[in-house]
Design an enzyme around this catalytic site. Structure first.
Site, mmCIF file in Angstrom:
data_model
loop_
_atom_site.group_PDB
_atom_site.id
_atom_site.type_symbol
_atom_site.label_atom_id
_atom_site.label_comp_id
_atom_site.label_asym_id
_atom_site.label_seq_id
_atom_site.Cartn_x
_atom_site.Cartn_y
_atom_site.Cartn_z
ATOM 1 C CB SER A 376 -0.876 0.062 1.163
ATOM 2 O OG SER A 376 -1.759 1.382 1.311
ATOM 3 C CE LYS A 377 -1.101 5.172 -4.393
ATOM 4 N NZ LYS A 377 -1.604 6.102 -5.393
#
Length: 463
Positions: A376-377
């Site tokens: 995930s960013k």
């Protein structure tokens, strides 16, 4: 969406069978067996007015060099369409035509005939896939893998690859992110056929520029009785959530605004009371989700919330915008995360409410980080640009990510982009999560470094 550029065929057979899904009796076949003849159409004419089951099948083979002869081709691209005389009856109790059964290398329909003619056309769709990222920063490798799969699928079938920007979450938008998306795909040799920078008549391709479109379709659903205005305040919704938590049950909106009178709704709208538009979900029965990888999945309607379609600020929700855009942009195939499989039931109900054809879905398992958690960013996981700026070649990254959850039919590991397109088979995408392995990525990078010139290794700056 379904041009007849492939042509049709002629079926000169009258095979009958007496029991459901049993083997047909060749002795009952009249005339030639299944025969493909480009430029015509398939017909089955029962030779008797006696009650007989008519067995119609399509073989997966020998459609010419342009198209694959694999099961994935028939399940993903070829769509038989049926035209029946009034006196021909299908087996479904509600009188509708169900999806064909896939048995081995056959795609099969079963009819219950009194008399009449059945015309079956095999339509080859124009494949259109889309990559729809949010402009919230650099593209992390899990999102890039989705783009790669979508691109390979489009190119495999001579289709179009579309870039659409999903910026409905305005608070998370990062300035310049769209440029980063274009730059990343360009470096990966992924050609965008349509998008914000090259409109081909399906735009705008940025969701914030399509607000009037979403409002129109949300109001159409209200008129159809498939959605309703909800005037509940945030305080009321908070109280509902607290009661659900106290009962240790997931929060589902109770639908109270769906029972408002027309007069009360008109009064609230006239007085400018803030509202959202919610989808009116069925409370009983099941919704079927058809997936390339998982087959038919039954989702119990009782767990489906009356989701918000249009927010009080006029922006659509992610789910609603996806359905509207995919239909209007004639998207035929959608590859998305397995975690959204249950949500696809809501998508299907929207398609059915509008009377639109659904795209073909493939829900892929997530990519896990080296710590075993989802990439995930928001968690600060590596982006493509992070890898690129530290010396990883785009070709190596694409090659590695394409094999992260997909496997070819042989043991080959090094693929050019053209080889990936040629070998890609969406039915061979794994149902199991894949784990990002930086050591394996380094190995791929080393293989590519051995084959490139020193000039190629001079990396441009992206800051």
């Amino acid at each position: 969406m379904y041009p007849s550029d492939f042509g049709y065929g002629v079926l000169k057979s009258n095979c009958r069978r007496s029991t459901f899904l049993s083997s047909y009796d060749n002795q009952n076949c009249v005339g030639e067996n299944w025969l493909y003849d480009e430029g015509n159409e398939w017909t089955i004419t029962p030779s008797s007015i006696n009650n007989n089951y008519v067995f119609a099948s399509f073989f997966y083979g020998n459609y010419g060099s342009k198209y694959s002869t694999t099961k994935s081709y028939m399940s993903s691209v070829a769509r038989p369409v049926l035209y029946l005389d009034p006196n021909v009856y299908v087996l479904d109790g509600d009188g509708s035509i169900s999806d064909p059964y896939i048995i081995g290398m056959w795609k099969t329909f079963l009819f219950y005939c009194f008399y009449g003619k059945i015309r079956v056309e095999l339509r080859i769709m124009k494949v259109r896939t889309r990559y729809a990222p949010s402009p919230t920063g650099y593209m992390h490798i899990g999102n890039l893998r989705t783009a790669i799969f979508e691109y390979l699928l489009a190119r495999k079938y001579d289709g179009s690859f579309i870039l659409r920007i999903e910026d409905t979450d305005q608070e998370r938008q990062v300035e310049g992110a769209i440029d980063f998306i274009y730059k990343t795909l360009e470096l990966c040799n992924i050609t965008i056929d349509e998008g914000p920078n090259n409109d081909k008549g399906y735009g705008p391709y940025i969701q914030s520029e399509r607000k009037d479109i979403y409002k129109k379709y949300a109001e159409e659903l209200v008129e159809k009785g498939k959605a309703y205005y909800c005037f509940c305040s945030e305080e009321e919704l908070t109280a509902m959530r607290e009661r659900a938590n106290a009962r240790k049950k997931p929060f589902l909106y109770d639908g109270r605004c769906s029972r408002l009178s027309k007069e009360k709704i008109a009064e609230n709208l006239a007085n400018g009371v803030p509202y959202v538009i919610r989808q009116k979900m069925p409370k009983t029965g099941v919704t079927i989700v058809d997936d390339i990888l998982y087959g038919k999945i039954k989702i119990d309607n009782s767990i489906l919330d009356d989701q918000i379609l249009l927010k009080s600020d006029g922006f659509p929700t992610y789910n609603f915008a996806n359905v509207i855009d995919d239909h209007l942009m004639e998207i035929t195939h959608v590859i998305r995360g397995k975690e959204y499989l249950d949500q696809t039931a809501k998508y299907n109900l929207l398609y059915e409410a509008f009377g639109w054809e659904k795209p073909i879905y493939a829900h892929v398992a997530m990519v896990l980080g080296e710590d075993g958690n989802k990439l995930s960013k928001r968690n600060g996981d590596a982006s493509f640009m992070d890898l690129y700026n530290t010396g990883y070649l785009p070709e190596a990254i694409v090659n590695y990510l394409s094999l992260l959850g997909w496997s070819p039919t042989n043991n080959q590991e090094i693929f050019s982009i053209d080889e990936l397109i040629q070998n890609f088979d969406e039915t061979r995408i794994s149902k199991s999560s894949s784990q990002y392995d930086v050591k394996k990525l380094r190995w791929f990078n080393a293989q590519y470094i051995k084959t490139v010139s020193y000039t190629h290794l001079t990396l441009p700056t992206t800051s």
